[in-house]
Design a protein around this motif. Structure first.
Motif, PDB file in Angstrom:
ATOM      1  N   ALA A 130       0.810  -0.936   0.106  1.00 40.13           N
ATOM      2  CA  ALA A 130       0.005   0.054  -0.001  1.00 40.13           C
ATOM      3  C   ALA A 130       1.012   1.145  -0.129  1.00 40.13           C
ATOM      4  O   ALA A 130       0.573   2.296  -0.855  1.00 40.13           O
ATOM      5  N   THR A 131       1.960   1.156   0.786  1.00 38.54           N
ATOM      6  CA  THR A 131       2.778   2.521   0.587  1.00 38.54           C
ATOM      7  C   THR A 131       3.477   2.672  -0.620  1.00 38.54           C
ATOM      8  O   THR A 131       3.758   3.647  -1.073  1.00 38.54           O
ATOM      9  N   ALA A 132       3.915   1.611  -1.137  1.00 40.65           N
ATOM     10  CA  ALA A 132       4.341   1.562  -2.639  1.00 40.65           C
ATOM     11  C   ALA A 132       3.315   2.391  -3.451  1.00 40.65           C
ATOM     12  O   ALA A 132       3.877   3.100  -4.502  1.00 40.65           O
ATOM     13  N   VAL A 133       1.991   1.919  -3.479  1.00 42.27           N
ATOM     14  CA  VAL A 133       1.258   2.565  -4.181  1.00 42.27           C
ATOM     15  C   VAL A 133       1.053   3.918  -4.021  1.00 42.27           C
ATOM     16  O   VAL A 133       1.087   4.946  -4.940  1.00 42.27           O
ATOM     17  N   ILE A 134       0.956   4.441  -2.608  1.00 43.37           N
ATOM     18  CA  ILE A 134       0.980   5.751  -2.279  1.00 43.37           C
ATOM     19  C   ILE A 134       2.090   6.605  -2.963  1.00 43.37           C
ATOM     20  O   ILE A 134       1.977   7.663  -3.502  1.00 43.37           O
ATOM     21  N   GLU A 135       3.206   6.069  -2.685  1.00 42.12           N
ATOM     22  CA  GLU A 135       4.678   6.677  -2.876  1.00 42.12           C
ATOM     23  C   GLU A 135       4.524   6.819  -4.723  1.00 42.12           C
ATOM     24  O   GLU A 135       4.910   7.983  -5.038  1.00 42.12           O
ATOM     25  N   ALA A 136       3.810   5.956  -5.413  1.00 40.32           N
ATOM     26  CA  ALA A 136       3.999   5.884  -6.844  1.00 40.32           C
ATOM     27  C   ALA A 136       3.052   7.060  -7.266  1.00 40.32           C
ATOM     28  O   ALA A 136       3.486   7.902  -7.946  1.00 40.32           O
ATOM     29  N   ARG A 137       1.998   7.247  -6.518  1.00 39.96           N
ATOM     30  CA  ARG A 137       0.992   8.500  -6.664  1.00 39.96           C
ATOM     31  C   ARG A 137       1.712   9.836  -6.637  1.00 39.96           C
ATOM     32  O   ARG A 137       1.262  10.672  -7.146  1.00 39.96           O
ATOM     33  N   GLU A 138       2.454   9.561  -5.475  1.00 41.56           N
ATOM     34  CA  GLU A 138       3.016  11.024  -4.945  1.00 41.56           C
ATOM     35  C   GLU A 138       4.098  11.445  -5.928  1.00 41.56           C
ATOM     36  O   GLU A 138       4.189  12.708  -6.257  1.00 41.56           O
ATOM     37  N   ARG A 139       4.762  10.588  -6.511  1.00 41.17           N
ATOM     38  CA  ARG A 139       5.776  10.570  -7.498  1.00 41.17           C
ATOM     39  C   ARG A 139       5.088  11.110  -8.861  1.00 41.17           C
ATOM     40  O   ARG A 139       5.559  12.135  -9.559  1.00 41.17           O
ATOM     41  N   GLU A 140       3.903  10.671  -9.116  1.00 43.38           N
ATOM     42  CA  GLU A 140       3.297  11.063 -10.260  1.00 43.38           C
ATOM     43  C   GLU A 140       2.609  12.483 -10.007  1.00 43.38           C
ATOM     44  O   GLU A 140       2.874  13.430 -11.072  1.00 43.38           O
TER      45      GLU A 140
END
Length: 352
Positions: free
Chosen positions: A144-154
């Motif tokens: 879940a953290t990886a998904v959040i980090e990916a969205r933040e990078r986006e």
């Protein structure tokens, strides 16, 4: 689960194995030599559900076996039942301190053995289930953290693309600053999770420049006092663009945007903060930002040499910059700094 049974008398092993035979998911393995039982523990620690050991054995007694078995990885929480005769009760305190879970007296009754082994196996299964659940939860949290980090990078990528429409150097600059921030934070001993967030958040340190007119942002000469005042507003404007987010990373980015032009001596902007009143994130980015600005061509100046830029940081440590952050940057391997400068020519989408 395997049930390890250790007694130097083979008959006792047979009786113990018969007593627990029929308990669901419990397969007895018997040993008459402690050294062989210990070797089995080292090879099968994760598969052993319970161990039953006699105390009085030649060579290595039950306590010595228990201490060595407890040191084996994966065996620390396996229930161990120590079998003692009635006149050996004084040994129980020592056995408990060595890691014994329960005791059986000689001669033992089959019904008592079955009851104790069943209860201890149930407790061990519950422990293992809880451990597996903890592993599963950890895996789910990381996913879940990886998904959040990916969205933040986006989000960061889109903001930086908008900024690059104003200044083609922006993408390369923020990529280098993020890399320098990583070097400084690592030298300061920050946890890797914090370093990743700080590095990504730092890429938005100049997002407020979106509001600065081109005539000022791209001016090839010195700024007038009025133009300088307008340029300095980008710190507060950057904070306003980023404030109010529930994301810790964006909150950190807002903090950096607002404070990366504060000075250690209190003569920075926008608030004139001094020393450690300036958040560490802003102090770190200040060093990385100025170093990259000095070593890059800008509309109003030519790039300095890296040696001259490092000397500038060192000279201004304690006035403009936090001395610890400057020392951390100087302590970073010079080769690493050179690699950052040469490798950060990729757009922020690939570098953040």
């Amino acid at each position: 689960m395997l049930a390890l049974i250790l007694d130097d008398a083979a008959l006792n092993n047979v009786l113990m194995a018969e007593a627990i035979r029929g308990i669901p998911d419990c397969e007895p393995r018997t040993f008459t030599k402690p050294s062989e039982a210990l070797a089995f523990v080292r090879e099968n620690a994760e598969s052993i559900g319970i161990a039953i050991s006699d105390y009085d054995m030649p060579g290595m007694n039950g306590l010595q076996f228990l201490r060595e078995a407890r040191a084996v990885e994966g065996f620390a929480h396996v229930p161990v039942v120590m079998v003692t005769s009635m006149d050996q009760r004084s040994l129980r305190k020592e056995a408990l301190e060595a890691g014994a879970t329960d005791f059986l007296g000689k001669p033992f009754e089959a019904y008592e053995v079955r009851a104790r082994v069943t209860n201890l196996l149930d407790l061990n299964r519950a422990r293992l289930a809880e451990r597996d659940r903890a592993v599963w939860l950890d895996r789910e949290v990381k996913a879940a953290t990886a998904v959040i980090e990916a969205r933040e990078r986006e989000i960061v990528t889109m903001l930086m693309k908008a900024a690059e429409h104003r200044d083609t150097e922006t993408g390369n600059h923020v990529a280098r600053v993020a890399a320098y921030v990583t070097l400084i934070a690592r030298q300061l001993g920050l946890p890797e999770s914090e370093i990743r967030q700080l590095s990504l958040a730092s890429t938005m340190h100049d997002v407020g420049k979106i509001s600065v007119p081109d005539a000022i942002l791209l001016k090839p000469g010195p700024l007038t006092p009025i133009e300088r005042s307008e340029m300095e507003l980008h710190a507060e404007r950057g904070r306003r663009i980023l404030e109010g987010s529930s994301s810790r990373m964006v909150q950190l980015a807002a903090e950096i945007a607002a404070t990366h032009h504060e000075r250690w001596d209190g003569f920075g902007y926008p608030w004139g903060l001094r020393g450690e009143a300036i958040p560490l994130s802003g102090r770190i980015v200040a060093v990385a930002d100025v170093f990259d600005a000095l070593t890059s061509d800008r509309p109003y100046k030519r790039a300095w040499s890296r040696q001259d830029a490092l000397a500038y940081l060192q000279t201004n440590a304690g006035t403009h910059f936090d001395p610890r952050c400057v020392a951390a940057f100087l302590a970073a391997n010079g080769v690493e700094i050179d690699e950052v400068a040469s490798a950060a020519d990729a757009p922020i989408a690939r570098s953040a």
